[in-house]
Design an enzyme around this catalytic site. Structure first.
Site, PDB file in Angstrom:
ATOM      1  NE  ARG A  81     -10.159 -93.377  83.315  1.00 43.63           N
ATOM      2  CZ  ARG A  81     -11.105 -93.982  84.041  1.00 43.63           C
ATOM      3  NH1 ARG A  81     -12.275 -93.409  84.216  1.00 43.63           N
ATOM      4  NH2 ARG A  81     -10.874 -95.143  84.602  1.00 43.63           N
ATOM      5  CG  HIS A 125     -13.769 -99.583  83.075  1.00 45.33           C
ATOM      6  ND1 HIS A 125     -13.486 -98.238  83.192  1.00 45.33           N
ATOM      7  CD2 HIS A 125     -14.999 -99.743  83.632  1.00 45.33           C
ATOM      8  CE1 HIS A 125     -14.509 -97.618  83.764  1.00 45.33           C
ATOM      9  NE2 HIS A 125     -15.447 -98.511  84.051  1.00 45.33           N
ATOM     10  CD  GLU A 170     -15.120 -96.828  89.691  1.00 46.46           C
ATOM     11  OE1 GLU A 170     -15.991 -97.716  89.691  1.00 46.46           O
ATOM     12  OE2 GLU A 170     -15.389 -95.633  89.536  1.00 46.46           O
ATOM     13  CG  ASN A 298     -13.093 -92.964  88.922  1.00 45.42           C
ATOM     14  OD1 ASN A 298     -12.317 -92.174  88.383  1.00 45.42           O
ATOM     15  ND2 ASN A 298     -13.348 -94.173  88.436  1.00 45.42           N
ATOM     16  CE1 TYR A 300     -19.942 -90.954  88.620  1.00 40.64           C
ATOM     17  CE2 TYR A 300     -18.150 -92.248  89.548  1.00 40.64           C
ATOM     18  CZ  TYR A 300     -18.829 -91.749  88.454  1.00 40.64           C
ATOM     19  OH  TYR A 300     -18.389 -92.047  87.189  1.00 40.64           O
ATOM     20  CD  GLU A 353     -15.371 -93.517  86.125  1.00 40.21           C
ATOM     21  OE1 GLU A 353     -16.407 -93.656  86.818  1.00 40.21           O
ATOM     22  OE2 GLU A 353     -14.758 -94.464  85.617  1.00 40.21           O
TER      23      GLU A 353
HETATM   24  O1  IFM Z   1     -20.423 -96.400  84.878  1.00 42.78           O
HETATM   25  C1  IFM Z   1     -19.579 -96.478  85.975  1.00 42.78           C
HETATM   26  C2  IFM Z   1     -18.149 -96.662  85.528  1.00 42.78           C
HETATM   27  O2  IFM Z   1     -17.995 -97.777  84.725  1.00 42.78           O
HETATM   28  C3  IFM Z   1     -17.239 -96.803  86.714  1.00 42.78           C
HETATM   29  N1  IFM Z   1     -17.446 -95.749  87.666  1.00 42.78           N
HETATM   30  C4  IFM Z   1     -18.787 -95.433  88.053  1.00 42.78           C
HETATM   31  C5  IFM Z   1     -19.654 -95.230  86.831  1.00 42.78           C
HETATM   32  C6  IFM Z   1     -21.085 -94.891  87.236  1.00 42.78           C
HETATM   33  O3  IFM Z   1     -21.626 -95.927  88.007  1.00 42.78           O
END
Ligand code: IFM
Length: 447
Positions: A81, A125, A170, A298, A300, A353
């Site tokens: 990606r 992005h 995002e 995504n 985290y 992500e």
């Molecule tokens: O590096 C970023 C990415 O560009 C977008 N999502 C979160 C990642 C980590 O912060």
């Protein structure tokens, strides 16, 4: 090292990948006709980037894409990606196309195909051409029109050669960090404006999907969008904390999901937001609410929400990443199951992500990043749990292929499976890269 062989069990058709974005790795910021983006401008403003760095060279991927694709292939992944730098292919964001820019992506896609790696493209992005920012950026209703033209051109050139095209990565970040608190380009701090920006981003998504489908018809790739999402957990069971958690979820997750999958903004967010600059025109919601082929998620960490001042800190039983984010894998299961229940028309999901920043050190050519291996393993377990409960997930992309420019943190935060020595541009596989490669092999062959 966790015993992946016995406890991870993904279907053989599951896709495994790694992800990057243009501004974070390409460099070559003013080569071959590329125009400046808002991030080039932002990096040059004082106090914006922690280490005062820029994306001028980054990982020099523009010149090293051939060997970088070899490294991607060495990880056993079947999917990659990446994003297209809009100002590389259309220097001002309107007007003439830049053939040299398109050639770069064409060559990259060809190289990936030679290695049997599926190309997953993101159109936006965060690196808006500065030329469009000068005309009002995402606050202007013209920008979504320009975005749809750009999307159609990419679909026309690459639609038959890539597996998927996502409109945005995002949009929450573009709106809230770019316009809400000035942490990201273009550095505006005005929440009322950020809400209107989020509407224009969604509108541009709808216009682009429509334009791309018109160009490629049924023969096109999968079209979708990538959203960063988190479940919002109340710190305690007090009504105040519960209410704050609901508000957090509404303003971050539902704010983007409801227009796309239901055709309207969530009332519980509208009730609390500053609507003084919010303007929706007839037909906007129909455009936004179009069927898409996939949703990129995504993930985290979770949001741990407390009404207290200062707010209660998350417990962090598994620790925190180098970004200070709580490691909370079960949030991924909860998030996905919540989405499945709230949106019955949800398309297949890709985890586009997931990954962690760590203070990696290279010693005698070795990077021992055991914490990253544990992080990925635990999130894959959490993903598997969601899939076992019926969530349709088709693939997982580790963020990121290599250490890179982490926006306002500069080069200080390392997310990569590959360690990058920025002085020599040498890439070295971290222990996690070796682990990822073996894990994928095991999942494919059930060994
Ligand atoms: O590096 C970023 C990415 O560009 C977008 N999502 C979160 C990642 C980590 O912060």
């Amino acid at each position: 090292m966790p015993t992946t062989n016995s406890t991870l069990d993904f279907p053989p058709s599951f896709h495994w990948g790694v992800a990057t974005s243009a501004f974070q790795i390409e460099g070559a910021a003013s080569e071959d006709g590329r125009g400046p983006s808002i991030w080039d401008t932002f990096c040059r403003q004082s106090g914006t980037i922690k280490d005062q760095s820029t994306g001028d060279v980054a990982c020099d991927h523009y010149h090293r894409y051939v060997s970088d694709v070899d490294l991607i292939a060495s990880l056993n992944v079947d999917s990659y990606r990446f994003s297209i730098s809009w100002s590389r292919v259309q220097p001002k964001g309107y007007g003439a196309w830049n053939e040299a820019g398109f050639n770069f992506y064409s060559n990259l896609i060809e190289r990936l195909a030679e290695k049997n790696i599926l190309a997953h493209v993101t159109l936006y992005h965060w690196d808006l051409p500065q030329g469009l920012q000068d005309l009002g950026g995402w606050l202007s209703r013209e920008t979504p029109q320009r975005f749809a033209e750009y999307a159609a051109e990419v679909a026309r050139r690459f639609g038959s050669r890539v597996a998927s095209i996502a409109t945005h990565n995002e949009p929450w970040c573009t709106a809230n960090l770019g316009y809400g608190n000035a942490q990201f380009a273009p550095g505006v701090a005005d929440t009322a404006l950020s809400i209107q920006v989020s509407h224009h981003l969604l509108l541009s998504h709808g216009l682009a999907i429509k334009a791309m489908r018109q160009v490629t018809g049924d023969a096109g790739p999968q079209y979708g969008i990538v959203l960063n999402q988190w479940p919002a957990d109340a710190a305690t069971d007090t009504p105040q904390d519960e209410a704050e958690a609901q508000w957090e979820y509404a303003r971050s997750v539902e704010w983007f999901m409801d227009p796309i999958f239901k055709g309207y903004y969530p009332q519980r967010a509208l009730d609390r937001m500053d609507m003084s600059r919010f303007h929706v025109m007839d037909g906007d919601m129909e455009l936004i609410h179009q069927p898409i082929d996939f949703l990129g998620v995504n993930y985290y960490t979770r949001a741990f929400v407390s009404a207290e001042k200062p707010p209660k800190e998350p417990p962090g039983k598994l620790g925190f990443t180098d970004m200070g984010w709580e490691i909370y894998p079960e949030g991924l299961t909860a998030l996905l199951i919540g989405l499945k229940h709230a949106y019955p028309n949800l398309p297949p999901i890709y985890i586009t992500e997931n990954g962690m920043a760590a203070a990696d050190k290279i010693t005698d050519g070795v990077i021992e990043d055991r914490a990253r291996i544990d992080y990925v393993y635990l999130h894959l377990k959490a993903l598997q749990a969601a899939m076992e409960q019926g969530v349709d997930v088709r693939g997982y992309f580790y963020w990121s292929l290599m250490d890179n420019f982490e926006w306002n943190s500069g080069y200080d935060k390392r997310f990569g499976l590959l360690y990058v020595d920025y002085a020599s541009q040498e890439r070295t596989l971290k222990d996690s890269a070796h682990w990822y490669r073996e894990m994928i092999q095991t999942q494919r062959h059930g060994e």
